[in-house]
Design a protein around this motif. Structure first.
Motif, PDB file in Angstrom:
ATOM      1  N   ARG A  45      11.214  -0.943   0.995  1.00 26.10           N
ATOM      2  CA  ARG A  45      11.131   0.037   2.078  1.00 26.10           C
ATOM      3  C   ARG A  45      12.071   1.217   1.814  1.00 26.10           C
ATOM      4  O   ARG A  45      11.697   2.378   2.016  1.00 26.10           O
ATOM      5  N   SER A  46      13.269   0.938   1.346  1.00 24.44           N
ATOM      6  CA  SER A  46      14.226   2.010   1.047  1.00 24.44           C
ATOM      7  C   SER A  46      13.725   2.897  -0.088  1.00 24.44           C
ATOM      8  O   SER A  46      13.835   4.123  -0.028  1.00 24.44           O
ATOM      9  N   LEU A  47      13.168   2.292  -1.117  1.00 27.85           N
ATOM     10  CA  LEU A  47      12.647   3.071  -2.241  1.00 27.85           C
ATOM     11  C   LEU A  47      11.433   3.905  -1.843  1.00 27.85           C
ATOM     12  O   LEU A  47      11.278   5.040  -2.301  1.00 27.85           O
ATOM     13  N   VAL A  48      10.585   3.366  -0.988  1.00 29.59           N
ATOM     14  CA  VAL A  48       9.434   4.127  -0.511  1.00 29.59           C
ATOM     15  C   VAL A  48       9.902   5.333   0.286  1.00 29.59           C
ATOM     16  O   VAL A  48       9.411   6.449   0.099  1.00 29.59           O
ATOM     17  N   LEU A  49      10.867   5.128   1.168  1.00 33.59           N
ATOM     18  CA  LEU A  49      11.387   6.237   1.966  1.00 33.59           C
ATOM     19  C   LEU A  49      12.045   7.286   1.075  1.00 33.59           C
ATOM     20  O   LEU A  49      11.814   8.490   1.241  1.00 33.59           O
ATOM     21  N   PHE A  50      12.846   6.848   0.105  1.00 34.87           N
ATOM     22  CA  PHE A  50      13.477   7.789  -0.811  1.00 34.87           C
ATOM     23  C   PHE A  50      12.436   8.576  -1.594  1.00 34.87           C
ATOM     24  O   PHE A  50      12.533   9.796  -1.733  1.00 34.87           O
ATOM     25  N   SER A  51      11.427   7.890  -2.105  1.00 35.29           N
ATOM     26  CA  SER A  51      10.381   8.556  -2.879  1.00 35.29           C
ATOM     27  C   SER A  51       9.625   9.573  -2.038  1.00 35.29           C
ATOM     28  O   SER A  51       9.323  10.675  -2.490  1.00 35.29           O
ATOM     29  N   ILE A  75       9.145   0.991  -9.058  1.00 33.54           N
ATOM     30  CA  ILE A  75      10.156  -0.011  -8.708  1.00 33.54           C
ATOM     31  C   ILE A  75       9.857  -0.590  -7.328  1.00 33.54           C
ATOM     32  O   ILE A  75      10.007  -1.797  -7.105  1.00 33.54           O
ATOM     33  N   ALA A  76       9.398   0.252  -6.406  1.00 35.25           N
ATOM     34  CA  ALA A  76       9.025  -0.231  -5.072  1.00 35.25           C
ATOM     35  C   ALA A  76       7.846  -1.198  -5.155  1.00 35.25           C
ATOM     36  O   ALA A  76       7.791  -2.178  -4.408  1.00 35.25           O
ATOM     37  N   ILE A  77       6.900  -0.938  -6.055  1.00 29.49           N
ATOM     38  CA  ILE A  77       5.775  -1.860  -6.243  1.00 29.49           C
ATOM     39  C   ILE A  77       6.283  -3.217  -6.732  1.00 29.49           C
ATOM     40  O   ILE A  77       5.812  -4.267  -6.271  1.00 29.49           O
ATOM     41  N   MET A  95       0.828  -1.203   0.000  1.00 33.02           N
ATOM     42  CA  MET A  95       0.000   0.000   0.000  1.00 33.02           C
ATOM     43  C   MET A  95       0.866   1.259   0.000  1.00 33.02           C
ATOM     44  O   MET A  95       0.573   2.221  -0.705  1.00 33.02           O
ATOM     45  N   GLU A  96       1.949   1.249   0.768  1.00 31.37           N
ATOM     46  CA  GLU A  96       2.834   2.410   0.802  1.00 31.37           C
ATOM     47  C   GLU A  96       3.452   2.658  -0.560  1.00 31.37           C
ATOM     48  O   GLU A  96       3.592   3.800  -0.990  1.00 31.37           O
TER      49      GLU A  96
END
Length: 74
Positions: free
Chosen positions: A46-52, A18-20, A2-3
């Protein structure tokens, strides 16, 4: 998952997509029982979500500052 979707829609399209993919890979690895692969894919997602998210906040804040400066300073 979801994030990743929310970040894709609201912040940064490329890294969100990419996170998906990594989130889906995490679910697939868990269904196979491969916990090591699931943990690695989850960490990447998780890292890509935080970066985004941070990138989106930075761009939005920068845009607001630019507009305020452009409107109120001659």
């Amino acid at each position: 998952m979801m994030e990743s979707v929310l970040v894709t829609l609201c912040c940064c399209l490329l890294t969100g997509l990419i996170a998906i993919v990594y989130s889906h890979e995490t679910r697939a690895a868990l269904s196979r029982g491969d916990l090591a692969q699931a943990e690695e894919a989850s960490r990447k997602a998780r890292s890509l979500v935080l970066f985004s998210l941070l990138f989106g906040v930075f761009v939005s804040t920068s845009w607001v500052i630019y507009v305020v400066v452009a409107l109120y300073l001659p």
